[in-house]
Enzyme design. Sequence first.
Site, PDB file in Angstrom:
ATOM      1  N   CYS A 199      47.842  40.136  40.268  1.00  0.00           N
ATOM      2  CA  CYS A 199      47.634  40.849  39.005  1.00  0.00           C
ATOM      3  C   CYS A 199      47.602  42.345  39.323  1.00  0.00           C
ATOM      4  O   CYS A 199      48.013  42.751  40.406  1.00  0.00           O
ATOM      5  CB  CYS A 199      46.361  40.377  38.305  1.00  0.00           C
ATOM      6  SG  CYS A 199      44.844  40.625  39.252  1.00  0.00           S
ATOM      7  N   THR A 200      47.130  43.163  38.393  1.00  0.00           N
ATOM      8  CA  THR A 200      47.216  44.619  38.564  1.00  0.00           C
ATOM      9  C   THR A 200      46.396  45.131  39.738  1.00  0.00           C
ATOM     10  O   THR A 200      46.899  45.829  40.607  1.00  0.00           O
ATOM     11  CB  THR A 200      46.730  45.330  37.283  1.00  0.00           C
ATOM     12  OG1 THR A 200      47.325  44.696  36.163  1.00  0.00           O
ATOM     13  CG2 THR A 200      47.073  46.804  37.309  1.00  0.00           C
TER      14      THR A 200
END
Length: 343
Positions: A199-200
């Site tokens: 994810c980020t």
Amino acid sequence: MQLYNKLSAKEREALIDEAGEDRLTLSFYAYAKIGNPHLFRNHLFIAWDQMDVLGRIYVAHEGINAQLSVPAKRFEEFKKFIDNIYFLEGVRLNIAIEHDAKAFLKLKVKVRDKIVADGLNDSTFDVTNKGVHVDALKFNDLISDPNTVLVDMRNHYESEIGHFQGAIKPDVDTFRDSLPIIENDLKEHKEDKNLVMYCTGGIRCEKASAYYKHKGFKNVYQLEGGIIEYARQVEKQKLENKFIGKNFVFDHRRAEQISEEVIANCHQCGKACDTHVNCANEACHLLFIQCEECAEKMNNCCSTDCMEIAALPYEEQKALRKGKGNSNKIFKKGRSEVLKYKS
Ligand SMILES: [Zn+2]
Ligand SMILES: [Zn+2]
């Protein structure tokens, strides 16, 4: 004692211009047991306000999730403060590769039920039984293994402008929605495949990996520090970059360029473009991808209806919005029938 913002975004912007100082954009998170999130919140606000830190921070019983902008010259002071909080000592600070002094214009520290809206009932599984954390080098290795299933744990508008080659990208609006979809798609491979997720900045995988292990997945891995840290390591260690496009981020920059490729399209004319904007009609505020020509033609709006409203005097717009809820809370996640080229 001041516990909340007194300056407007405009006033803050002017101050930042005036100061003309470099600011660092960074993020960090930590799961921890926080007994009194309100007290902790006030403690952070008072200290960070004095250090001229800006950003959006969520505090909950389960921990903290922070996106910040810190004056470069006060970074050491900031770091020292963090290290003095026992569960944050040595926490990895994800420092952005591109900086914008105006990434944040306010300091907002909010107490929430959770630091990520995951919709999970944490008491039903062991959230500390996480997947194996891997760095960029090991991650590259793993994802070239044919026995690996790579999953993007972000939302459609994030993966649309950038993702890892070969990743499964669930078409979801929220993290909460993605969990059961992925589980269902992969249920045949709980034991024989590597489940690798990213994810980020890593926070979403932190709990998702524990959730999937609880659901019976045997080989669960997560990209440590997310795309932000991956990009940093790739650059520093001269590794092969397997991420194509931009990394969507949650501040005014909206995205960090990771590779040269533009993999998305303007939602209005279809030409290659990966710039997210919000519709200029404040009552709409739709998040979408718009090229410069369309922005000019459409007056930064998503539709002709919004163009008409945005052209009205401010007071009239306000009157139209009245009774329709708080416009600040309207954050449509990039879907609308007016967007012809939204895939
Ligand atoms: Zn266009
Ligand atoms: Zn609109």
